[in-house]
Scaffold this motif. Structure first.
Motif, PDB file in Angstrom:
ATOM      1  N   VAL A 175      43.432  39.383  30.384  1.00 57.62           N
ATOM      2  CA  VAL A 175      44.842  39.330  30.001  1.00 57.62           C
ATOM      3  C   VAL A 175      45.317  37.890  30.177  1.00 57.62           C
ATOM      4  N   ILE A 176      45.899  37.330  29.116  1.00 55.90           N
ATOM      5  CA  ILE A 176      46.407  35.955  29.155  1.00 55.90           C
ATOM      6  C   ILE A 176      47.927  35.988  29.063  1.00 55.90           C
ATOM      7  N   THR A 177      48.581  35.191  29.915  1.00 60.66           N
ATOM      8  CA  THR A 177      50.036  35.132  29.903  1.00 60.66           C
ATOM      9  C   THR A 177      50.513  33.678  29.867  1.00 60.66           C
ATOM     10  N   ASP A 178      51.762  33.513  29.493  1.00 67.04           N
ATOM     11  CA  ASP A 178      52.444  32.253  29.726  1.00 67.04           C
ATOM     12  C   ASP A 178      52.590  32.091  31.245  1.00 67.04           C
ATOM     13  N   PRO A 179      52.486  30.866  31.788  1.00 67.74           N
ATOM     14  CA  PRO A 179      52.588  30.701  33.245  1.00 67.74           C
ATOM     15  C   PRO A 179      53.871  31.300  33.829  1.00 67.74           C
ATOM     16  N   ASP A 180      54.984  31.181  33.100  1.00 71.34           N
ATOM     17  CA  ASP A 180      56.259  31.687  33.611  1.00 71.34           C
ATOM     18  C   ASP A 180      56.307  33.210  33.638  1.00 71.34           C
ATOM     19  N   SER A 181      55.493  33.876  32.818  1.00 71.28           N
ATOM     20  CA  SER A 181      55.479  35.342  32.758  1.00 71.28           C
ATOM     21  C   SER A 181      54.402  35.943  33.652  1.00 71.28           C
ATOM     22  N   PHE A 182      53.533  35.098  34.204  1.00 69.41           N
ATOM     23  CA  PHE A 182      52.372  35.593  34.936  1.00 69.41           C
ATOM     24  C   PHE A 182      52.750  36.552  36.060  1.00 69.41           C
ATOM     25  N   SER A 183      53.723  36.165  36.891  1.00 70.00           N
ATOM     26  CA  SER A 183      54.063  36.969  38.056  1.00 70.00           C
ATOM     27  C   SER A 183      54.548  38.361  37.646  1.00 70.00           C
ATOM     28  N   ASP A 184      55.369  38.422  36.597  1.00 69.66           N
ATOM     29  CA  ASP A 184      55.891  39.718  36.127  1.00 69.66           C
ATOM     30  C   ASP A 184      54.767  40.602  35.588  1.00 69.66           C
ATOM     31  N   VAL A 185      53.854  40.006  34.822  1.00 73.09           N
ATOM     32  CA  VAL A 185      52.741  40.780  34.250  1.00 73.09           C
ATOM     33  C   VAL A 185      51.818  41.276  35.359  1.00 73.09           C
ATOM     34  N   ARG A 186      51.488  40.388  36.298  1.00 77.00           N
ATOM     35  CA  ARG A 186      50.609  40.791  37.408  1.00 77.00           C
ATOM     36  C   ARG A 186      51.241  41.925  38.209  1.00 77.00           C
ATOM     37  N   GLN A 187      52.552  41.805  38.475  1.00 78.54           N
ATOM     38  CA  GLN A 187      53.244  42.838  39.247  1.00 78.54           C
ATOM     39  C   GLN A 187      53.265  44.173  38.499  1.00 78.54           C
ATOM     40  N   ALA A 188      53.481  44.121  37.184  1.00 81.22           N
ATOM     41  CA  ALA A 188      53.517  45.349  36.380  1.00 81.22           C
ATOM     42  C   ALA A 188      52.162  46.055  36.408  1.00 81.22           C
ATOM     43  N   LEU A 189      51.083  45.294  36.303  1.00 82.95           N
ATOM     44  CA  LEU A 189      49.748  45.894  36.338  1.00 82.95           C
ATOM     45  C   LEU A 189      49.442  46.445  37.730  1.00 82.95           C
ATOM     46  N   GLU A 190      49.870  45.724  38.763  1.00 84.38           N
ATOM     47  CA  GLU A 190      49.664  46.215  40.132  1.00 84.38           C
ATOM     48  C   GLU A 190      50.439  47.512  40.346  1.00 84.38           C
ATOM     49  N   ASP A 191      51.687  47.561  39.859  1.00 83.21           N
ATOM     50  CA  ASP A 191      52.505  48.767  40.006  1.00 83.21           C
ATOM     51  C   ASP A 191      51.892  49.950  39.257  1.00 83.21           C
ATOM     52  N   ALA A 192      51.135  49.653  38.195  1.00 81.10           N
ATOM     53  CA  ALA A 192      50.476  50.712  37.424  1.00 81.10           C
ATOM     54  C   ALA A 192      49.148  51.144  38.048  1.00 81.10           C
ATOM     55  N   GLY A 193      48.825  50.547  39.203  1.00 86.76           N
ATOM     56  CA  GLY A 193      47.608  50.927  39.919  1.00 86.76           C
ATOM     57  C   GLY A 193      46.337  50.332  39.345  1.00 86.76           C
ATOM     58  N   ILE A 194      46.463  49.243  38.594  1.00 84.67           N
ATOM     59  CA  ILE A 194      45.294  48.621  37.966  1.00 84.67           C
ATOM     60  C   ILE A 194      44.705  47.573  38.910  1.00 84.67           C
ATOM     61  N   ALA A 195      43.444  47.740  39.265  1.00 86.31           N
ATOM     62  CA  ALA A 195      42.772  46.789  40.158  1.00 86.31           C
ATOM     63  C   ALA A 195      42.374  45.546  39.369  1.00 86.31           C
ATOM     64  N   MET A 196      42.684  44.385  39.928  1.00 87.48           N
ATOM     65  CA  MET A 196      42.389  43.121  39.254  1.00 87.48           C
ATOM     66  C   MET A 196      41.308  42.356  40.007  1.00 87.48           C
ATOM     67  N   ALA A 197      40.263  41.975  39.299  1.00 88.78           N
ATOM     68  CA  ALA A 197      39.196  41.190  39.925  1.00 88.78           C
ATOM     69  C   ALA A 197      39.679  39.781  40.236  1.00 88.78           C
ATOM     70  N   SER A 198      40.587  39.301  39.400  1.00 87.64           N
ATOM     71  CA  SER A 198      41.126  37.956  39.575  1.00 87.64           C
ATOM     72  C   SER A 198      42.472  37.893  38.889  1.00 87.64           C
ATOM     73  N   ALA A 199      43.426  37.191  39.497  1.00 88.37           N
ATOM     74  CA  ALA A 199      44.740  36.997  38.882  1.00 88.37           C
ATOM     75  C   ALA A 199      45.300  35.674  39.374  1.00 88.37           C
ATOM     76  N   GLU A 200      45.420  34.710  38.475  1.00 87.20           N
ATOM     77  CA  GLU A 200      45.903  33.388  38.877  1.00 87.20           C
ATOM     78  C   GLU A 200      46.371  32.602  37.661  1.00 87.20           C
ATOM     79  N   VAL A 201      47.213  31.626  37.930  1.00 88.31           N
ATOM     80  CA  VAL A 201      47.562  30.655  36.904  1.00 88.31           C
ATOM     81  C   VAL A 201      46.481  29.583  36.942  1.00 88.31           C
ATOM     82  N   THR A 202      45.876  29.318  35.804  1.00 84.10           N
ATOM     83  CA  THR A 202      44.690  28.471  35.777  1.00 84.10           C
ATOM     84  C   THR A 202      44.734  27.526  34.583  1.00 84.10           C
ATOM     85  N   MET A 203      43.756  26.672  34.509  1.00 84.16           N
ATOM     86  CA  MET A 203      43.600  25.752  33.367  1.00 84.16           C
ATOM     87  C   MET A 203      42.386  26.218  32.571  1.00 84.16           C
TER      88      MET A 203
END
Length: 242
Positions: A175-203
């Motif tokens: 899943v790719i996001t704009d850096p400003d939207s990253f936190s909201d997207v990560r939180q939404a997936l976490e709230d949906a119970g989706i396990a993430m192997a990695s979640a970070e703002v990166t280059m």
């Protein structure tokens, strides 16, 4: 990513981190300290701190260690103030390398980073010399073996939360996001119970460089190993197709 798995890369990184837990905990501890100083100790009101806590948990950092780090940063007005600095340069055969650091001594850090590049036959360049070859994005990797959700449902959940792009690999979803939207997207997936192997703002590199000469590969590994061993180095991005 030219035929290799991002999830395999993440597992490889985590195996390296497991062998050097002190290093990864130092990195995350500094990120916690900076996040608390910038936005306060309450994760409910500090999205940056929430993201760092999620990163800490994905790297098996104990909850009491996380809480101690938050309390220390919140309660100690005399705690170390870390300054961020980014270095850009070239490795063997024109590979592009970006080094993010958090340090209490910029002179020491600059010398160590320069030394790492020099020992690997690379060189530090000027600010902006390679960063234009990368896109700054939020990147979330979800392992298929850890995800029970149907691919289409997962894609819709990510896009509805504000993701820019969704792709499927053999063993994972990205899943790719704009850096400003990253936190909201990560939180939404976490709230949906989706396990993430990695979640970070990166280059994310726009293109990758393949190294074929053994000496070039050895030199590149030398640069990366020396940077990995430096406690001031938070993150290293490169366009080497490993």
């Amino acid at each position: 990513m030219s035929g290799h798995s991002k999830f395999a890369n993440i597992k490889h990184k985590k195996e390296k981190n497991d062998a050097a837990k002190g290093k990864i905990f130092t990195i995350i501890g500094r990120e916690i300290a900076v996040a608390v100083k910038e936005g306060g100790p309450d994760p409910a009101n500090n999205s940056k701190l929430r993201d760092v806590i999620a990163k800490a948990k994905s790297n098996n950092m104990p909850n009491d260690t996380i809480e101690r780090g938050i309390k220390k940063a919140a309660g100690d007005a005399n705690s170390v103030n870390y300054v961020s600095a980014t270095y850009e340069g070239y490795g063997p055969n024109g590979t592009a390398i970006i080094v993010d650091t958090l340090t209490d001594n910029k002179n020491r850090t600059a010398a160590n980073v320069r030394n790492a590049f020099t020992k690997g036959k690379g060189n530090v360049g000027t600010q902006g010399c390679v960063s234009f070859m990368f896109d700054r994005k939020g990147q979330i990797i979800i392992a298929k073996e850890e995800c029970e959700m149907d691919a289409d449902d997962l894609m819709m959940a990510a896009l509805d939360a504000g993701a820019e792009d969704f792709s499927e690999e053999e063993d994972s979803f990205e899943v790719i996001t704009d850096p400003d939207s990253f936190s909201d997207v990560r939180q939404a997936l976490e709230d949906a119970g989706i396990a993430m192997a990695s979640a970070e703002v990166t280059m994310i590199p726009q293109n990758y460089v393949t190294l074929t000469e053994e000496q070039d590969i050895a030199n590149m590994n030398k640069i990366l190993d020396l940077l990995d061993a430096d406690d001031d180095v938070q993150q290293v991005y490169h366009n080497w197709d490993e």
